[in-house]
Design a protein around this motif. Structure first.
Motif, PDB file in Angstrom:
ATOM      1  N   VAL A 141       1.902  20.573   2.540  1.00  0.00           N
ATOM      2  CA  VAL A 141       2.121  19.249   1.957  1.00  0.00           C
ATOM      3  C   VAL A 141       3.336  19.376   1.036  1.00  0.00           C
ATOM      4  CG1 VAL A 141       1.100  17.414   0.573  1.00  0.00           C
ATOM      5  CG2 VAL A 141      -0.343  18.755   2.120  1.00  0.00           C
ATOM      6  N   LEU A 142       4.500  18.911   1.483  1.00  0.00           N
ATOM      7  CA  LEU A 142       5.772  19.210   0.838  1.00  0.00           C
ATOM      8  C   LEU A 142       6.224  18.075  -0.083  1.00  0.00           C
ATOM      9  CD1 LEU A 142       7.533  20.700   3.991  1.00  0.00           C
ATOM     10  CD2 LEU A 142       6.500  21.961   2.078  1.00  0.00           C
ATOM     11  N   PRO A 143       6.430  18.352  -1.352  1.00  0.00           N
ATOM     12  CA  PRO A 143       6.862  17.305  -2.289  1.00  0.00           C
ATOM     13  C   PRO A 143       8.218  16.699  -1.963  1.00  0.00           C
ATOM     14  CG  PRO A 143       5.976  19.194  -3.474  1.00  0.00           C
ATOM     15  CD  PRO A 143       6.125  19.612  -2.040  1.00  0.00           C
ATOM     16  N   VAL A 144       9.109  17.449  -1.328  1.00  0.00           N
ATOM     17  CA  VAL A 144      10.453  16.941  -1.057  1.00  0.00           C
ATOM     18  C   VAL A 144      10.412  15.673  -0.216  1.00  0.00           C
ATOM     19  CG1 VAL A 144      10.979  18.208   1.084  1.00  0.00           C
ATOM     20  CG2 VAL A 144      12.800  17.781  -0.599  1.00  0.00           C
ATOM     21  N   HIS A 145       9.333  15.455   0.498  1.00  0.00           N
ATOM     22  CA  HIS A 145       9.167  14.231   1.296  1.00  0.00           C
ATOM     23  C   HIS A 145       9.325  12.994   0.411  1.00  0.00           C
ATOM     24  CE1 HIS A 145       7.358  11.427   4.217  1.00  0.00           C
ATOM     25  NE2 HIS A 145       6.637  10.974   3.193  1.00  0.00           N
ATOM     26  N   HIS A 146       8.622  12.959  -0.705  1.00  0.00           N
ATOM     27  CA  HIS A 146       8.722  11.807  -1.608  1.00  0.00           C
ATOM     28  C   HIS A 146       9.997  11.858  -2.438  1.00  0.00           C
ATOM     29  CE1 HIS A 146       4.900   9.941  -0.767  1.00  0.00           C
ATOM     30  NE2 HIS A 146       4.263  11.086  -0.934  1.00  0.00           N
ATOM     31  N   GLU A 147      10.427  13.037  -2.796  1.00  0.00           N
ATOM     32  CA  GLU A 147      11.624  13.157  -3.632  1.00  0.00           C
ATOM     33  C   GLU A 147      12.831  12.538  -2.947  1.00  0.00           C
ATOM     34  OE1 GLU A 147      10.166  17.224  -5.960  1.00  0.00           O
ATOM     35  OE2 GLU A 147      11.569  17.374  -4.278  1.00  0.00           O
ATOM     36  N   LEU A 148      13.016  12.831  -1.675  1.00  0.00           N
ATOM     37  CA  LEU A 148      14.204  12.353  -0.982  1.00  0.00           C
ATOM     38  C   LEU A 148      14.083  10.902  -0.525  1.00  0.00           C
ATOM     39  CD1 LEU A 148      15.275  15.523   1.019  1.00  0.00           C
ATOM     40  CD2 LEU A 148      16.126  14.654  -1.174  1.00  0.00           C
ATOM     41  N   ARG A 149      12.904  10.351  -0.548  1.00  0.00           N
ATOM     42  CA  ARG A 149      12.737   8.936  -0.229  1.00  0.00           C
ATOM     43  C   ARG A 149      13.197   8.037  -1.384  1.00  0.00           C
ATOM     44  NH1 ARG A 149       9.050   7.372   3.908  1.00  0.00           N
ATOM     45  NH2 ARG A 149       8.302   5.627   2.653  1.00  0.00           N
ATOM     46  N   SER A 150      13.175   8.571  -2.601  1.00  0.00           N
ATOM     47  CA  SER A 150      13.391   7.700  -3.766  1.00  0.00           C
ATOM     48  C   SER A 150      14.464   8.170  -4.731  1.00  0.00           C
ATOM     49  CB  SER A 150      12.073   7.558  -4.546  1.00  0.00           C
ATOM     50  OG  SER A 150      11.048   7.026  -3.745  1.00  0.00           O
ATOM     51  N   LEU A 151      14.634   9.459  -4.900  1.00  0.00           N
ATOM     52  CA  LEU A 151      15.458   9.999  -5.982  1.00  0.00           C
ATOM     53  C   LEU A 151      16.911   9.528  -5.876  1.00  0.00           C
ATOM     54  CD1 LEU A 151      15.093  11.902  -8.416  1.00  0.00           C
ATOM     55  CD2 LEU A 151      15.911  13.758  -6.963  1.00  0.00           C
ATOM     56  N   GLY A 152      17.433   9.001  -6.987  1.00  0.00           N
ATOM     57  CA  GLY A 152      18.816   8.566  -7.041  1.00  0.00           C
ATOM     58  C   GLY A 152      19.062   7.162  -6.530  1.00  0.00           C
ATOM     59  N   ARG A 153      18.080   6.563  -5.921  1.00  0.00           N
ATOM     60  CA  ARG A 153      18.236   5.196  -5.416  1.00  0.00           C
ATOM     61  C   ARG A 153      18.013   4.195  -6.543  1.00  0.00           C
ATOM     62  NH1 ARG A 153      14.764   3.918  -0.247  1.00  0.00           N
ATOM     63  NH2 ARG A 153      16.301   2.226  -0.153  1.00  0.00           N
ATOM     64  N   ARG A 154      18.634   3.026  -6.408  1.00  0.00           N
ATOM     65  CA  ARG A 154      18.338   1.929  -7.320  1.00  0.00           C
ATOM     66  C   ARG A 154      16.848   1.614  -7.201  1.00  0.00           C
ATOM     67  NH1 ARG A 154      18.666  -3.496  -5.960  1.00  0.00           N
ATOM     68  NH2 ARG A 154      18.810  -4.958  -7.735  1.00  0.00           N
ATOM     69  N   ALA A 155      16.169   1.460  -8.333  1.00  0.00           N
ATOM     70  CA  ALA A 155      14.716   1.305  -8.313  1.00  0.00           C
ATOM     71  C   ALA A 155      14.285   0.141  -7.435  1.00  0.00           C
ATOM     72  CB  ALA A 155      14.193   1.122  -9.732  1.00  0.00           C
ATOM     73  N   ALA A 156      15.030  -0.963  -7.477  1.00  0.00           N
ATOM     74  CA  ALA A 156      14.664  -2.121  -6.656  1.00  0.00           C
ATOM     75  C   ALA A 156      14.691  -1.775  -5.175  1.00  0.00           C
ATOM     76  CB  ALA A 156      15.607  -3.284  -6.940  1.00  0.00           C
ATOM     77  N   ASP A 157      15.593  -0.878  -4.775  1.00  0.00           N
ATOM     78  CA  ASP A 157      15.666  -0.458  -3.372  1.00  0.00           C
ATOM     79  C   ASP A 157      14.613   0.599  -3.060  1.00  0.00           C
ATOM     80  OD1 ASP A 157      17.885  -2.150  -3.011  1.00  0.00           O
ATOM     81  OD2 ASP A 157      19.257  -0.577  -3.704  1.00  0.00           O
ATOM     82  N   ALA A 158      14.338   1.473  -4.025  1.00  0.00           N
ATOM     83  CA  ALA A 158      13.346   2.524  -3.816  1.00  0.00           C
ATOM     84  C   ALA A 158      11.951   1.945  -3.660  1.00  0.00           C
ATOM     85  CB  ALA A 158      13.374   3.512  -4.980  1.00  0.00           C
ATOM     86  N   ALA A 159      11.726   0.733  -4.154  1.00  0.00           N
ATOM     87  CA  ALA A 159      10.397   0.127  -4.097  1.00  0.00           C
ATOM     88  C   ALA A 159       9.879   0.011  -2.673  1.00  0.00           C
ATOM     89  CB  ALA A 159      10.417  -1.249  -4.767  1.00  0.00           C
ATOM     90  N   ALA A 160      10.781  -0.102  -1.711  1.00  0.00           N
ATOM     91  CA  ALA A 160      10.342  -0.241  -0.311  1.00  0.00           C
ATOM     92  C   ALA A 160       9.742   1.048   0.228  1.00  0.00           C
ATOM     93  CB  ALA A 160      11.524  -0.673   0.563  1.00  0.00           C
ATOM     94  N   GLY A 161      10.005   2.193  -0.417  1.00  0.00           N
ATOM     95  CA  GLY A 161       9.545   3.471   0.094  1.00  0.00           C
ATOM     96  C   GLY A 161       8.361   4.062  -0.634  1.00  0.00           C
ATOM     97  N   VAL A 162       7.724   3.280  -1.518  1.00  0.00           N
ATOM     98  CA  VAL A 162       6.573   3.782  -2.257  1.00  0.00           C
ATOM     99  C   VAL A 162       5.346   2.943  -1.930  1.00  0.00           C
ATOM    100  CG1 VAL A 162       8.012   4.682  -4.130  1.00  0.00           C
ATOM    101  CG2 VAL A 162       7.065   2.356  -4.291  1.00  0.00           C
ATOM    102  N   THR A 163       4.206   3.439  -2.337  1.00  0.00           N
ATOM    103  CA  THR A 163       2.944   2.744  -2.087  1.00  0.00           C
ATOM    104  C   THR A 163       2.742   1.576  -3.030  1.00  0.00           C
ATOM    105  OG1 THR A 163       2.048   4.945  -1.569  1.00  0.00           O
ATOM    106  CG2 THR A 163       0.469   3.135  -1.729  1.00  0.00           C
ATOM    107  N   GLU A 164       3.197   1.762  -4.269  1.00  0.00           N
ATOM    108  CA  GLU A 164       2.882   0.803  -5.319  1.00  0.00           C
ATOM    109  C   GLU A 164       3.998   0.813  -6.351  1.00  0.00           C
ATOM    110  OE1 GLU A 164      -0.785   0.195  -8.563  1.00  0.00           O
ATOM    111  OE2 GLU A 164      -0.792   1.865  -7.135  1.00  0.00           O
ATOM    112  N   THR A 165       4.234  -0.338  -6.967  1.00  0.00           N
ATOM    113  CA  THR A 165       5.243  -0.437  -8.020  1.00  0.00           C
ATOM    114  C   THR A 165       4.608  -0.982  -9.283  1.00  0.00           C
ATOM    115  OG1 THR A 165       7.071  -0.775  -6.463  1.00  0.00           O
ATOM    116  CG2 THR A 165       7.423  -1.508  -8.725  1.00  0.00           C
ATOM    117  N   ALA A 166       4.852  -0.295 -10.411  1.00  0.00           N
ATOM    118  CA  ALA A 166       4.394  -0.759 -11.722  1.00  0.00           C
ATOM    119  C   ALA A 166       5.543  -0.541 -12.701  1.00  0.00           C
ATOM    120  CB  ALA A 166       3.145  -0.007 -12.163  1.00  0.00           C
ATOM    121  N   LEU A 167       6.678  -1.186 -12.390  1.00  0.00           N
ATOM    122  CA  LEU A 167       7.898  -0.995 -13.169  1.00  0.00           C
ATOM    123  C   LEU A 167       8.351  -2.353 -13.697  1.00  0.00           C
ATOM    124  CD1 LEU A 167      10.015   1.274 -13.888  1.00  0.00           C
ATOM    125  CD2 LEU A 167      11.344   0.426 -11.948  1.00  0.00           C
ATOM    126  N   PRO A 168       8.512  -2.481 -15.006  1.00  0.00           N
ATOM    127  CA  PRO A 168       8.986  -3.756 -15.555  1.00  0.00           C
ATOM    128  C   PRO A 168      10.320  -4.164 -14.927  1.00  0.00           C
ATOM    129  CG  PRO A 168       8.172  -2.338 -17.309  1.00  0.00           C
ATOM    130  CD  PRO A 168       8.198  -1.501 -16.060  1.00  0.00           C
TER     131      PRO A 168
END
Length: 443
Positions: A141-168
């Motif tokens: 179970v490799l953490p880099v899977h989630h790291e490369l889906r989101s890291l460095g992206r604009r948060a509004a764009d990264a939201a499409a690649g996560v399960t849930e968003t709780a960001l003001p």
């Protein structure tokens, strides 16, 4: 194609960890549009280095993957070149802070940050040699899977690649600065034996990392969750939350950074557990988006800690961690109050603001740390046995430990003030020639 640095700092033989890290690098290169620099910073003795080198040579040649295995001689040569190019104040001290003669969790990761800059990597993904990946149906179970889906992206764009968003909403235009998870298995700090011997003493000792003015209720809550990570719940399915990540929910064995690590370093304190967790707090307090996922890594203990010498060394690191909190709690409180004021007009961390808070903490009175040492002495003597022996050791070195706690923060302030120059110099300073697989074949 972006470059990433997947790094393993180590001071022990760890061929299994190297093999597993190679598999994570292969997964990253296969599933994402990245070039992977697998960086092993090795502080082992010659025999340990040879075992690790054999594991490096056994890694398969992989497309878009380069392995760098550097002993301390090669690390020192790289640091000397870049410090010279940076023209920093006190170059000899800078070299000592980056590669001290004693163990430093912060310094080894700082070296990875500068090496990553030299390699042109935009992110750093850190793992530890005393941990391993969970497996499901025989697959890691490799953490880099989630790291490369989101890291460095604009948060509004990264939201499409996560399960849930709780960001003001006011944070959505900022880039994701950190992606991480925690660990399962043994406590991250090897003090479970204290709890087994006396739960009351365990509470007294662990609560010493809280500010003294906290209520007893707050201290009990801190003790209840300290050093336990994600417990022992095994991985079953993915979950990733885009949020302002609670520093208590992630661990440095399972972390990745984008941008922030090039603005502020980690405290270079020696023989101090927890000295490498500073950026986790900074990301949260500055309001930088992060992703908290559940691909937790398995933590385990090495046999060295069970020896008498290992016990004394480890308990000293824990005591120094507690003493560091006089200063760090002050800094964390200041960062929390500053919030977004820690960022410049470009939304990047203002290193000068952070350095100012660290400098201010060095002026605090030592009385609180004298009190901590008194409490530790009472607790360890109550446990008896080798804990009582260690209490005598603490008493003998009390003045030195108090001085080191303050000096460590003075060094951190200086390093933070010089960090920008070091990073800029690293970007134009070549790292020593890599060993191991190069893109498409052996180096």
């Amino acid at each position: 194609m972006r470059r990433i640095c997947l790094t393993l700092p180590t001071n022990r033989p760890c061929p299994q960890a190297i093999t597993a890290l190679g598999a994570e690098a292969a997964y990253a290169a296969e599933h994402f549009d990245v070039a992977v620099h697998l960086l092993i910073l090795d502080s082992c003795d010659p025999a340990g280095y040879a075992r690790n080198a054999a594991a490096v040579r056994a890694l398969p040649a992989l497309p878009r993957t380069v392995v760098h295995h550097l002993d301390e001689r090669r690390q020192r040569a790289f640091l000397q070149r870049l410090i010279g190019a940076a023209g920093t104040a006190k170059p000899e001290l800078m070299l000592e802070l980056m590669l001290p003669g004693r163990l430093s969790y912060g310094a080894c990761t700082n070296r990875a940050f500068l090496a990553a800059a030299a390699l042109g990597c935009e992110s750093v993904h850190r793992r530890d040699s005393d941990s391993r990946y969970q497996t499901v149906d025989g697959r890691p179970v490799l953490p880099v899977h989630h790291e490369l889906r989101s890291l460095g992206r604009r948060a509004a764009d990264a939201a499409a690649g996560v399960t849930e968003t709780a960001l003001p909403a006011e944070h959505l235009d900022r880039r994701v600065a950190m992606v991480g998870a925690s660990f399962v298995g043994e406590l991250s700090v090897d003090i479970g034996d204290i709890h087994r011997r006396d739960a009351g003493v365990y509470h007294d000792v662990v609560s010493l990392w809280a500010p003294p003015h906290w209520s007893e209720e707050d201290k009990r809550a801190l003790v209840a969750e300290s050093f336990k990570g994600a417990g022992n719940e095994p991985f079953t399915e993915d979950h990733a939350l885009l949020t302002l990540v609670d520093p208590m929910r992630v661990d440095m064995c399972n972390i990745s950074f984008h941008g922030v690590h090039e603005r502020v370093p980690l405290p270079p304190a020696t023989d101090t557990i927890g000295s490498d967790y500073f950026l986790i707090h900074l990301v949260h307090d500055a309001g930088l988006p992060g992703v908290l996922h559940n691909r937790h890594i398995v933590n385990y203990y090495t046999g060295e800690r069970r020896t008498d010498a290992g016990f004394t060394a480890y308990q000293t690191r824990f005591a120094k961690f507690l003493l560091s909190m006089l200063h760090l709690n002050h800094v964390y409180d200041g960062m929390s109050r500053h919030g977004a004021a820690l960022l410049d007009r470009d939304g990047e961390v203002d290193a000068g603001a952070v350095a100012g808070l660290v400098r201010d903490s060095t002026r605090l009175d030592d009385a609180e740390n004298v009190w901590r040492l008194d409490r530790l002495d009472t607790s360890y003597r109550k446990l008896g046995g080798r804990y009582a022996v260690f209490a005598a050791h603490l008493a003998e070195h009390r003045d030195r430990l108090l001085d080191e706690a303050r000096r460590d923060m003075e060094d951190f302030a200086l390093l933070t003030e010089e960090w920008g120059r070091l990073v800029r110099a690293a970007r134009v300073t070549p790292l020593d020639a890599p060993s191991g697989p190069a893109p498409g074949g052996p180096a």
